[in-house]
Design an enzyme around this catalytic site. Structure first.
Site, PDB file in Angstrom:
ATOM      1  N   ARG A 147      31.061  60.478  72.236  1.00 51.81           N
ATOM      2  CA  ARG A 147      31.926  59.316  72.472  1.00 51.81           C
ATOM      3  C   ARG A 147      32.745  59.479  73.760  1.00 51.81           C
ATOM      4  O   ARG A 147      33.910  59.073  73.829  1.00 51.81           O
ATOM      5  CB  ARG A 147      32.887  59.097  71.285  1.00 51.81           C
ATOM      6  CG  ARG A 147      32.231  58.654  69.995  1.00 51.81           C
ATOM      7  CD  ARG A 147      31.587  57.288  70.139  1.00 51.81           C
ATOM      8  NE  ARG A 147      31.172  56.744  68.872  1.00 51.81           N
ATOM      9  CZ  ARG A 147      30.038  57.044  68.239  1.00 51.81           C
ATOM     10  NH1 ARG A 147      29.184  57.908  68.765  1.00 51.81           N
ATOM     11  NH2 ARG A 147      29.738  56.480  67.086  1.00 51.81           N
ATOM     12  N   SER A 156      34.150  52.052  64.646  1.00 54.23           N
ATOM     13  CA  SER A 156      34.914  53.229  64.189  1.00 54.23           C
ATOM     14  C   SER A 156      36.258  53.256  64.903  1.00 54.23           C
ATOM     15  O   SER A 156      36.302  53.210  66.131  1.00 54.23           O
ATOM     16  CB  SER A 156      34.170  54.519  64.540  1.00 54.23           C
ATOM     17  OG  SER A 156      32.940  54.575  63.884  1.00 54.23           O
ATOM     18  N   GLU A 211      39.499  56.018  68.524  1.00 53.45           N
ATOM     19  CA  GLU A 211      38.283  55.879  69.321  1.00 53.45           C
ATOM     20  C   GLU A 211      38.385  54.729  70.335  1.00 53.45           C
ATOM     21  O   GLU A 211      38.093  54.939  71.514  1.00 53.45           O
ATOM     22  CB  GLU A 211      37.113  55.666  68.350  1.00 53.45           C
ATOM     23  CG  GLU A 211      35.837  56.356  68.774  1.00 53.45           C
ATOM     24  CD  GLU A 211      35.094  55.516  69.769  1.00 53.45           C
ATOM     25  OE1 GLU A 211      34.956  55.970  70.910  1.00 53.45           O
ATOM     26  OE2 GLU A 211      34.666  54.410  69.422  1.00 53.45           O
TER      27      GLU A 211
HETATM   28  N1  EPU Z   1      32.211  58.579  54.200  1.00 58.78           N
HETATM   29  C1  EPU Z   1      32.954  58.412  53.045  1.00 58.78           C
HETATM   30  N2  EPU Z   1      33.764  57.316  52.949  1.00 58.78           N
HETATM   31  C2  EPU Z   1      33.863  56.407  53.949  1.00 58.78           C
HETATM   32  C3  EPU Z   1      33.108  56.581  55.130  1.00 58.78           C
HETATM   33  C4  EPU Z   1      32.288  57.678  55.240  1.00 58.78           C
HETATM   34  O1  EPU Z   1      32.899  59.211  52.135  1.00 58.78           O
HETATM   35  O2  EPU Z   1      34.618  55.445  53.785  1.00 58.78           O
HETATM   36  C5  EPU Z   1      31.305  59.729  54.288  1.00 58.78           C
HETATM   37  C6  EPU Z   1      29.843  59.266  54.144  1.00 58.78           C
HETATM   38  O3  EPU Z   1      29.433  59.227  52.808  1.00 58.78           O
HETATM   39  C7  EPU Z   1      29.088  60.329  54.931  1.00 58.78           C
HETATM   40  C8  EPU Z   1      30.083  60.689  56.043  1.00 58.78           C
HETATM   41  O4  EPU Z   1      31.372  60.296  55.597  1.00 58.78           O
HETATM   42  O5  EPU Z   1      28.886  61.469  54.146  1.00 58.78           O
HETATM   43  C9  EPU Z   1      29.744  60.032  57.369  1.00 58.78           C
HETATM   44  O6  EPU Z   1      29.743  58.616  57.205  1.00 58.78           O
HETATM   45  P1  EPU Z   1      28.744  57.629  57.994  1.00 58.78           P
HETATM   46  O7  EPU Z   1      27.356  58.126  57.906  1.00 58.78           O
HETATM   47  O8  EPU Z   1      29.027  56.246  57.541  1.00 58.78           O
HETATM   48  O9  EPU Z   1      29.131  57.799  59.520  1.00 58.78           O
HETATM   49  P2  EPU Z   1      30.514  58.043  60.247  1.00 58.78           P
HETATM   50  O10 EPU Z   1      30.602  59.478  60.637  1.00 58.78           O
HETATM   51  O11 EPU Z   1      31.613  57.496  59.431  1.00 58.78           O
HETATM   52  C10 EPU Z   1      29.507  57.650  62.624  1.00 58.78           C
HETATM   53  C11 EPU Z   1      29.829  56.845  63.855  1.00 58.78           C
HETATM   54  C12 EPU Z   1      29.425  55.381  63.644  1.00 58.78           C
HETATM   55  C13 EPU Z   1      27.932  55.340  63.375  1.00 58.78           C
HETATM   56  C14 EPU Z   1      27.641  56.189  62.121  1.00 58.78           C
HETATM   57  C15 EPU Z   1      26.172  56.296  61.836  1.00 58.78           C
HETATM   58  C16 EPU Z   1      31.759  57.898  64.914  1.00 58.78           C
HETATM   59  C17 EPU Z   1      33.212  57.796  65.244  1.00 58.78           C
HETATM   60  N3  EPU Z   1      31.259  56.928  64.158  1.00 58.78           N
HETATM   61  O12 EPU Z   1      30.318  57.149  61.557  1.00 58.78           O
HETATM   62  O13 EPU Z   1      29.685  54.696  64.855  1.00 58.78           O
HETATM   63  O14 EPU Z   1      27.483  54.013  63.163  1.00 58.78           O
HETATM   64  O15 EPU Z   1      28.129  57.558  62.339  1.00 58.78           O
HETATM   65  O16 EPU Z   1      25.590  57.125  62.790  1.00 58.78           O
HETATM   66  O17 EPU Z   1      31.114  58.840  65.365  1.00 58.78           O
HETATM   67  C18 EPU Z   1      31.238  53.318  66.042  1.00 58.78           C
HETATM   68  O18 EPU Z   1      31.344  54.235  66.859  1.00 58.78           O
HETATM   69  O19 EPU Z   1      31.862  52.243  66.175  1.00 58.78           O
HETATM   70  C19 EPU Z   1      30.401  53.512  64.862  1.00 58.78           C
HETATM   71  C20 EPU Z   1      30.335  52.607  63.881  1.00 58.78           C
END
Ligand code: EPU
Length: 343
Positions: A165, A240, A336
Site C-alpha cells: 500500500r 480499507s 490507509e
Molecule cells: N476478518 C475478520 N473480521 C472482519 C474482517 C476481517 O475476522 O471484520 C478476518 C478475516 O476472516 C480474515 C482476515 O481478517 O481471516 C483478513 O480479512 P480479508 O481477507 O477480508 O482481508 P483484509 O486483510 O481485511 C485486505 C485488503 C483489502 C483486500 C482484501 C482481500 C488491506 C488494508 N486491505 O483486507 O483491500 O480487498 O485484503 O485481498 O490490505 C482496500 O485496500 O481498500 C481493500 C479493500
C-alpha cells in the site's frame, strides 16, 4: 481554455460522499492541458490536489486550493509478442472497466484486482492490492509530468519504490510527479493466483469443471467483493480504512499465545502482518456507529457513511477504533486513505 469552477462541490467526487467543497476545480481531459493548468492563477504547487476517483481520500474539511480531476481517457496496445502484451491506459480510465477490458482480450495479470474502485492513475500511488496480487507485479512503467523540470518522464517500476500500500508517489520525493498514464505488462497465458482465502473454491464453482481462465477468476473476485465490501455508489466508503499492521515476530508470538486463532501472515523479512479487520472485529466494533459514520457490518476494516456523516464523525470513529485496538492488543493502527487537507 480550461474551465475553472469556484467553491465547487466535492461530495460526488470522492467515494466517502462527505459534504465538502473545493476553492477551485478543473477537469483535465487531455494530458496536454497540464501546461494550461500550471499557468492558471489558481494553481499553487504546494496546494494543488490531483484527484482520481476519490476512493482513497478522506476530506476532513473544505479543500483550500485547486483540485484537478484527472479524466483523460484512452487504452492502447503498445506491443504484442504473442505471449506478452504491453498495454497503456490513461490515468483517468476507470480501474475496474480497464481490468474488465484486459480480461475480455484474454490477457492475464490484473484479474484479481477486479472491482477495486478508482482510476488507473491512482492504482500505482497506493500500489493497490487484493486477493494475493499487488498491481506492482504488472506495472512496466508510469508516465508522469515532472512539475520540477516541466518535462515528461517514464518511471520504471523499480523507480516507483513499491511496497505494501505504498509507493514513491505517497512521499515527498514523489510529489513532483503527475501521473498521466500507466503501462502494464500482461500475459496471453493465464497464470492463476488463487491462494487467497476461498478464491480457488469460488472460481472452481463458477468454472463448473471447465478449465479456469482470467474472466472466471475476475467474476469470482467480483462475487466475493460484492458480498463483503459495500458498493461506494450505495454506501459511501474509502475501502480499507486501516492498513494491515506489520509487527515483529516477538510481538506476534505474544498475541498468538493469547489469541491462537488470530489470522497472521509471515512476511519475507521475518515480520508478521496481522489482519486489522480481525483486530477491530474482536473489539466488538462491527456495526459500531458514531454520528453518521459506522464500521461496516460485514468487514470491520471498512468505515461507511451510514447517515450523512460529517468529516468529524469519521475522524472521531477512527480515533475510537485505534484506541480500542491499542488497548486490547497493544497494536497501533495506521489509516490507509489520505487525509486532506494536509496540515
Ligand atoms: N476478518 C475478520 N473480521 C472482519 C474482517 C476481517 O475476522 O471484520 C478476518 C478475516 O476472516 C480474515 C482476515 O481478517 O481471516 C483478513 O480479512 P480479508 O481477507 O477480508 O482481508 P483484509 O486483510 O481485511 C485486505 C485488503 C483489502 C483486500 C482484501 C482481500 C488491506 C488494508 N486491505 O483486507 O483491500 O480487498 O485484503 O485481498 O490490505 C482496500 O485496500 O481498500 C481493500 C479493500
Amino acid at each position: 481554455m480550461i474551465k475553472v469552477s469556484y467553491d465547487a462541490d466535492l461530495q460526488a467526487l470522492h467515494t466517502f460522499g462527505l459534504p465538502v467543497r473545493a476553492q477551485a476545480l478543473v477537469t483535465l481531459t487531455d494530458k496536454n492541458q497540464l501546461k494550461d493548468i500550471l499557468a492558471l492563477p489558481e494553481y499553487d504547487a504546494q496546494q494543488v490536489l490531483w484527484l482520481g476517483g476519490g476512493s482513497n481520500i478522506l476530506f476532513c474539511a473544505d479543500y483550500p486550493g485547486l483540485v484537478v480531476r484527472m479524466a483523460n481517457r484512452g487504452i492502447q496496445l503498445m506491443a504484442d509478442d504473442g505471449d506478452k502484451v504491453l498495454v497503456e491506459a490513461a490515468a483517468g480510465e476507470n480501474w475496474h472497466d480497464f481490468v474488465q477490458y484486459t480480461v475480455a482480450q484474454g490477457w492475464s495479470g490484473l484479474e484479481n484486482l477486479s472491482l477495486i474502485p478508482g482510476t488507473v492513475g491512482a492504482a500505482p500511488v497506493q500500489n493497490i492490492g487484493a486477493y494475493g496480487v499487488e498491481v506492482q507485479s504488472c506495472i512496466a512503467a508510469v508516465h508522469c509530468f515532472d512539475l520540477m523540470t516541466e518535462q515528461w518522464v517514464w518511471l520504471k517500476a523499480d523507480d516507483c519504490h513499491f511496497a505494501y500500500r505504498d509507493s514513491i508517489f505517497k512521499h515527498a520525493a514523489g510529489k513532483r510527479y503527475v501521473i498521466t498514464s500507466v503501462q502494464f505488462a500482461l500475459s496471453r497465458h493465464f497464470k492463476p493466483q488463487l491462494h487467497y482465502g476461498d478464491l480457488e473454491q469460488k472460481a472452481n464453482e463458477l468454472a463448473q469443471n471447465q478449465p479456469l481462465n482470467a474472466a472466471i477468476v475476475a467474476q469470482a473476485i467480483c462475487d466475493i467483493r460484492r458480498h463483503k465490501l459495500p458498493d461506494p455508489r450505495l454506501l459511501g466508503n474509502a475501502g480499507s480504512f486501516f492498513k494491515n499492521p506489520i509487527v515483529n515476530a516477538q510481538a506476534a508470538a505474544v498475541l498468538l499465545e493469547q489469541n491462537p486463532h488470530m489470522p497472521h501472515y509471515p512476511q519475507s523479512d521475518g515480520r508478521i502482518k496481522l489482519a486489522a479487520g480481525w483486530l477491530i472485529d474482536q473489539c466488538g466494533l462491527k456495526g459500531h456507529q458514531l454520528g453518521g459514520a459506522a464500521v461496516h457490518d460485514r468487514q470491520a476494516l471498512v468505515l461507511v457513511n451510514k447517515n450523512q456523516a460529517t468529516a468529524a464523525d469519521v475522524v472521531a470513529l477512527a480515533q475510537y477504533i485505534c484506541a480500542c485496538v491499542a488497548k486490547r492488543f497493544a497494536v497501533q493502527l495506521e489509516t490507509e486513505p489520505v487525509w486532506l487537507p494536509q496540515s
